[in-house]
Design an enzyme around this catalytic site. Structure first.
Site, PDB file in Angstrom:
ATOM      1  N   ASP A 436     -25.218  18.835  15.202  1.00  0.00           N
ATOM      2  CA  ASP A 436     -24.438  17.867  14.438  1.00  0.00           C
ATOM      3  C   ASP A 436     -23.051  17.782  15.078  1.00  0.00           C
ATOM      4  O   ASP A 436     -22.284  18.758  15.048  1.00  0.00           O
ATOM      5  CB  ASP A 436     -24.349  18.324  12.976  1.00  0.00           C
ATOM      6  CG  ASP A 436     -23.682  17.302  12.073  1.00  0.00           C
ATOM      7  OD1 ASP A 436     -22.982  16.419  12.594  1.00  0.00           O
ATOM      8  OD2 ASP A 436     -23.858  17.409  10.840  1.00  0.00           O
ATOM      9  N   HIS A 437     -22.729  16.619  15.627  1.00  0.00           N
ATOM     10  CA  HIS A 437     -21.471  16.480  16.359  1.00  0.00           C
ATOM     11  C   HIS A 437     -20.258  16.540  15.427  1.00  0.00           C
ATOM     12  O   HIS A 437     -19.109  16.622  15.900  1.00  0.00           O
ATOM     13  CB  HIS A 437     -21.450  15.160  17.144  1.00  0.00           C
ATOM     14  CG  HIS A 437     -20.936  15.306  18.536  1.00  0.00           C
ATOM     15  ND1 HIS A 437     -19.797  16.002  18.841  1.00  0.00           N
ATOM     16  CD2 HIS A 437     -21.419  14.857  19.729  1.00  0.00           C
ATOM     17  CE1 HIS A 437     -19.572  15.971  20.141  1.00  0.00           C
ATOM     18  NE2 HIS A 437     -20.546  15.289  20.713  1.00  0.00           N
ATOM     19  N   ARG A 438     -20.471  16.518  14.121  1.00  0.00           N
ATOM     20  CA  ARG A 438     -19.352  16.626  13.193  1.00  0.00           C
ATOM     21  C   ARG A 438     -18.827  18.057  13.102  1.00  0.00           C
ATOM     22  O   ARG A 438     -17.652  18.265  12.775  1.00  0.00           O
ATOM     23  CB  ARG A 438     -19.769  16.146  11.797  1.00  0.00           C
ATOM     24  CG  ARG A 438     -20.142  14.685  11.722  1.00  0.00           C
ATOM     25  CD  ARG A 438     -20.713  14.331  10.348  1.00  0.00           C
ATOM     26  NE  ARG A 438     -21.926  15.070  10.054  1.00  0.00           N
ATOM     27  CZ  ARG A 438     -22.607  14.979   8.913  1.00  0.00           C
ATOM     28  NH1 ARG A 438     -22.177  14.160   7.959  1.00  0.00           N
ATOM     29  NH2 ARG A 438     -23.714  15.682   8.727  1.00  0.00           N
TER      30      ARG A 438
END
Length: 466
Positions: A436-438
């Site tokens: 998850d790039h968040r």
């Protein structure tokens, strides 16, 4: 007079909203005890036996095997109290303290009363028990409507309660012709609906008449034009329900909510395979249970997550916060006859490879036999996906929502590899990390994957964390 009580599908926990009837454990006419399991259902998580909180005679069942019911739908009705004094006292709806039922609906939370032997009762007793229900469900029949075609009977909120039908054949006949039994008046004893009543209603529908309640129903204004009719798509239709439906919903939600990215690397697994062979080949007092490749990879994951805790987290959308989780509950993908499931190894960060391997073996066997509990299928914080067992090298897996990352492992195969400056045949595996790039940037994800690959190539690196 006996009292007919309706038992509805209870809330089975874990956010489940429906269940599929797998197998009925009782028949109409059986005598059941308080908290006796009456039906086996399959949820999106596991197989569950549902006990009935009432004791008495089963007068009706709702739904055939294979039917999916939402939580709160009627399962069966039970006549509590003997019609002619032929029900034992411990099977009645009241306990020793006069309570109407146990109030329990989950297996393992019974009252402690011994399970009673199932037995049949006389049809007369069943009819008498169904009498009060028939009075509630009885609706008068009006004259035929002057419509050219059959008019579907409206469903009224006022018409509720169990239907006075004993024969499963009558229910099946009505279901095959989309006939609502609550709209019929039974001609049998105490309003019991007979096969002749259902056949008469079917003939009335075929002849252009309809059986409707006498309660006035508001009529919608006619549409300005003919409604468009879409032609059904040709082909086999497979319902998305049970495990398949749960997987579909979760994967679709993951794609909608998680901005994922994937990075991958090839690693020389020759030393890891040699270390595993040495572990499993040890004899004497140092010998122990066999250690699988999956258990070694799981232990490498827990060591990597200790270095990169950003990937053992989840995102709270409402609070707009990243929640880093203290414990590693490691899920691993397992393909079963029921579909894809992800059992969870609890507190994997505190286990060694041997302990992780033993728990993976136990959960895998439970998954194969369909005995996994909902608690064993939920609560994961990171997932290990060994798709190499399907004979493929790489993949871009979908993150198991609401987790933040998944490590994929391809097959381990001999390939040409430059080892110590020379070309050699080595055991090579492709590793992929979807994250998850968040929760992190590419540097963190790349560092995690590189550490995992280094441990695969040089297992001695793990000695630092032991």
């Amino acid at each position: 007079m006996p009292q007919v009580l309706e038992f509805k599908l209870p809330d089975l926990g874990e956010g489940l909203t429906e269940a599929e009837i797998v197998r009925w454990l009782v028949e109409v006419g059986d005598v059941v005890a308080i908290d006796q399991p009456v039906v086996e259902v399959e949820t999106a998580k596991a197989m569950v036996e549902v006990p009935c909180p009432y004791g008495g005679v089963v007068t009706a069942r709702f739904g055939e095997e294979g039917t999916e019911l939402p939580v709160g739908s009627p399962l069966l009705t039970v006549a509590v109290g003997s019609a002619e004094g032929d029900l034992p006292g411990d099977l009645s709806g009241k306990g020793a303290d006069g309570a109407e039922s146990s109030g329990n609906v989950l297996v393992g939370y019974g009252t402690g009363a011994p399970a009673a032997r199932r037995r049949r009762v006389r049809p007369e007793a069943i009819s008498a028990a169904a009498g009060p229900a028939a009075e509630q469900a009885r609706v008068p029949v009006t004259a035929p409507a002057p419509a050219p075609g059959p008019i579907p009977a409206p469903v009224l909120d006022e018409v509720s309660g169990p239907v006075a039908v004993v024969s499963p054949l009558v229910r099946r006949l009505a279901r095959q012709h989309d006939l609502d039994l609550r709209q019929l008046t039974g001609s049998g004893r105490d309003g019991l609906i007979l096969r002749a009543d259902v056949e008469s209603a079917i003939k009335a529908a075929v002849n252009g008449t309809a059986v409707v309640p006498s309660v006035p129903v508001p009529v919608s204004p006619p549409a300005s034009g003919p409604a468009p009719v879409s032609a059904p798509v040709a082909g086999e239709r497979i319902p998305l329900r049970g495990v398949r439906g749960a997987v579909a919903d979760k994967l679709a939600r993951s794609r909608r909510e998680i901005p994922d990215a994937t990075c991958w690397v090839d690693a020389d697994a020759t030393e890891l395979m040699a270390a595993r062979a040495a572990m499993n080949g040890a004899g004497g007092p140092t010998a122990g249970p066999k250690v699988s490749v999956l258990a070694l990879l799981a232990r490498i994951c827990t060591a990597a997550l200790a270095r990169f805790p950003e990937l053992n987290s989840t995102v709270d959308l409402e609070a707009r916060e990243i929640v880093r989780l203290p414990a590693v509950h490691l899920g691993f993908a397992a393909q079963t006859e029921r579909g894809l499931v992800v059992p969870v190894v609890r507190d994997a960060q505190s286990r060694n490879a041997e302990s992780i391997g033993a728990e993976i073996g136990r959960l895998t066997e439970a998954a194969r036999t369909g005995k996994l509990t909902p608690a064993e299928l939920t609560g994961g914080t990171f997932t290990l996906n060994n798709y190499g067992v399907f004979g493929v090298d790489g993949s871009t897996p979908i993150i198991n929502h609401p987790e933040a990352a998944m490590l994929g492992v391809g097959r381990i195969v001999p390939k040409p590899w430059v080892h110590r400056g020379e070309l050699a045949v080595r055991q090579v595996v492709q590793l992929s990390l979807t994250f998850d790039h968040r929760v992190c940037d590419g540097g963190t994800a790349g560092g995690f994957l590189r550490y995992v690959a280094d441990c695969v190539e040089q297992p001695a690196l793990l000695l630092r964390t032991l």
